[in-house]
Design an enzyme around this catalytic site. Sequence first.
Site, PDB file in Angstrom:
ATOM      1  CE  LYS A 116      -4.485  -1.144   0.285  1.00  0.00           C
ATOM      2  NZ  LYS A 116      -4.875  -2.366   0.952  1.00  0.00           N
ATOM      3  CE  LYS A 201      -6.391  -7.846  -3.489  1.00  0.00           C
ATOM      4  NZ  LYS A 201      -7.829  -7.771  -3.366  1.00  0.00           N
ATOM      5  CE  LYS A 204     -13.938  -3.096  -2.958  1.00  0.00           C
ATOM      6  NZ  LYS A 204     -13.351  -2.601  -1.725  1.00  0.00           N
TER       7      LYS A 204
HETATM    8  P1  ATP Z   1      -9.076  -2.219  -2.503  1.00  0.00           P
HETATM    9  O1  ATP Z   1      -8.293  -2.341  -3.772  1.00  0.00           O
HETATM   10  O2  ATP Z   1      -9.725  -0.884  -2.332  1.00  0.00           O
HETATM   11  O3  ATP Z   1      -8.328  -2.669  -1.273  1.00  0.00           O
HETATM   12  P2  ATP Z   1     -10.306  -4.777  -2.705  1.00  0.00           P
HETATM   13  O4  ATP Z   1     -10.853  -5.176  -4.020  1.00  0.00           O
HETATM   14  O5  ATP Z   1      -9.009  -5.356  -2.264  1.00  0.00           O
HETATM   15  O6  ATP Z   1     -10.306  -3.206  -2.692  1.00  0.00           O
HETATM   16  P3  ATP Z   1     -11.389  -4.907  -0.028  1.00  0.00           P
HETATM   17  O7  ATP Z   1     -12.538  -4.040   0.348  1.00  0.00           O
HETATM   18  O8  ATP Z   1     -10.017  -4.541   0.406  1.00  0.00           O
HETATM   19  O9  ATP Z   1     -11.431  -5.103  -1.622  1.00  0.00           O
HETATM   20  O10 ATP Z   1     -11.697  -6.376   0.458  1.00  0.00           O
HETATM   21  C1  ATP Z   1     -12.998  -6.819   0.799  1.00  0.00           C
HETATM   22  C2  ATP Z   1     -12.994  -8.327   0.939  1.00  0.00           C
HETATM   23  O11 ATP Z   1     -12.823  -8.938  -0.345  1.00  0.00           O
HETATM   24  C3  ATP Z   1     -11.856  -8.868   1.809  1.00  0.00           C
HETATM   25  O12 ATP Z   1     -12.352  -9.965   2.538  1.00  0.00           O
HETATM   26  C4  ATP Z   1     -10.840  -9.322   0.806  1.00  0.00           C
HETATM   27  O13 ATP Z   1     -10.014 -10.350   1.311  1.00  0.00           O
HETATM   28  C5  ATP Z   1     -11.724  -9.829  -0.301  1.00  0.00           C
HETATM   29  N1  ATP Z   1     -11.055  -9.755  -1.607  1.00  0.00           N
HETATM   30  C6  ATP Z   1     -10.600  -8.638  -2.213  1.00  0.00           C
HETATM   31  N2  ATP Z   1     -10.068  -8.946  -3.408  1.00  0.00           N
HETATM   32  C7  ATP Z   1     -10.158 -10.296  -3.541  1.00  0.00           C
HETATM   33  C8  ATP Z   1      -9.794 -11.223  -4.565  1.00  0.00           C
HETATM   34  N3  ATP Z   1      -9.216 -10.818  -5.681  1.00  0.00           N
HETATM   35  N4  ATP Z   1     -10.052 -12.537  -4.374  1.00  0.00           N
HETATM   36  C9  ATP Z   1     -10.663 -12.968  -3.235  1.00  0.00           C
HETATM   37  N5  ATP Z   1     -11.029 -12.142  -2.234  1.00  0.00           N
HETATM   38  C10 ATP Z   1     -10.802 -10.821  -2.389  1.00  0.00           C
HETATM   39 MG    MG Z   2      -8.100  -4.608  -0.424  1.00  0.00          MG
END
Ligand code: ATP
Ligand code: MG
Length: 330
Positions: A116, A201, A204
């Site tokens: 991050k 991965k 968002k």
């Molecule tokens: P950001 O990029 O803003 O961190 P993110 O897509 O990583 O967004 P989060 O809100 O951080 O989403 O995570 C929400 C939930 O979704 C968490 O439990 C995280 O482990 C899960 N998650 C996020 N991305 C993945 C992925 N690619 N595969 C499986 N689980 C995921």
């Molecule tokens: Mg995340």
Amino acid sequence: MTARRILSGMRSTNPRLHIGNYEGALRNWVELQNEGYEMFCMVADYHALTTMYEDAKEIAKNNLEVAKDFVAGGIDPEKAAIFIQSHVPEHAELHLLFSMITPLGWLERVPTYKEKQDDMGTAEREPYGLLGYPVLQTADILLYKPYGVPVGRDQAPHLEIGNDIGQRFNRLYGQDVFPVFKYMIPQDENRAKLPGLDMRKMSKSYDNCIYLSDTEDETAKKIKSAYTTPSKIKMTDPGIPEGCAVCQYLKLYSPNWEAQWQEDRDGLRGCSANKKECTEAVNEYLRPIRQRRAELDDATITEILRDGAERARAVASATLAEVKAAMGWN
Ligand code: ATP
Ligand code: MG
């Protein structure tokens, strides 16, 4: 201790959740809800601020939309408390108390912190809150003394710190306030960390997502330009499905994926057939979620969030009172 309580959350860094959020977390939330667990489903707006503090207004708008995706994905507001983190001020207060007892070294070692930090660009942009992210997350979790926390694999290092902080609190103040909670990460590696359209991965913040609420055409367009085996130019070139985003989605959503993978490997099918069949499978899978989402309006979701915050606060304030009593501050 409540044996059957569950807490989990998603950051409102974007108005829409993606299929990685669904496979890694939301799908398990729905299963746990249907097994009778008492669910606390949180929209993590404070956590969104750690990387998006310039866009605070955006976050406020995203909150409603993320909550809509919870409901569209199958969370039943009658059964589960759906709430916004900042509507339950106990999260901020317990975070502050935990920040006083958490050794700095534990936080500096967290692998996602380094990632991050890199994403923030310059050191000037990097806020204090980014380092404390797992401390806030620990407060989120432990306020509900949950049996478990269903999340994707990327959250595992944070959860470890969470139990360490809870146990450290218990030791310091000589009382068993916090139980050790379980990490509920999908067994299937593909679901635990779903690859994005570019094979990083799915996140968002990376713009490599298929969103739950994308239209069927948007989904088709995204899958068309997804990353596939780079050395597979002609249909007869052998594919490597393990490294191909489209094949990864086929494995999750297509009942025929084993045959599709074999033909891909053997050079008996091309990427365009994979993409077409993948699009159909993904769109079919998401159809009921998309239909439910289209029926949700702001007024309904606002009411759901108000009710959810009330239910969350009842539990959170009781825990915070126990915390202060343990510290001799009552
Ligand atoms: P950001 O990029 O803003 O961190 P993110 O897509 O990583 O967004 P989060 O809100 O951080 O989403 O995570 C929400 C939930 O979704 C968490 O439990 C995280 O482990 C899960 N998650 C996020 N991305 C993945 C992925 N690619 N595969 C499986 N689980 C995921
Ligand atoms: Mg995340």
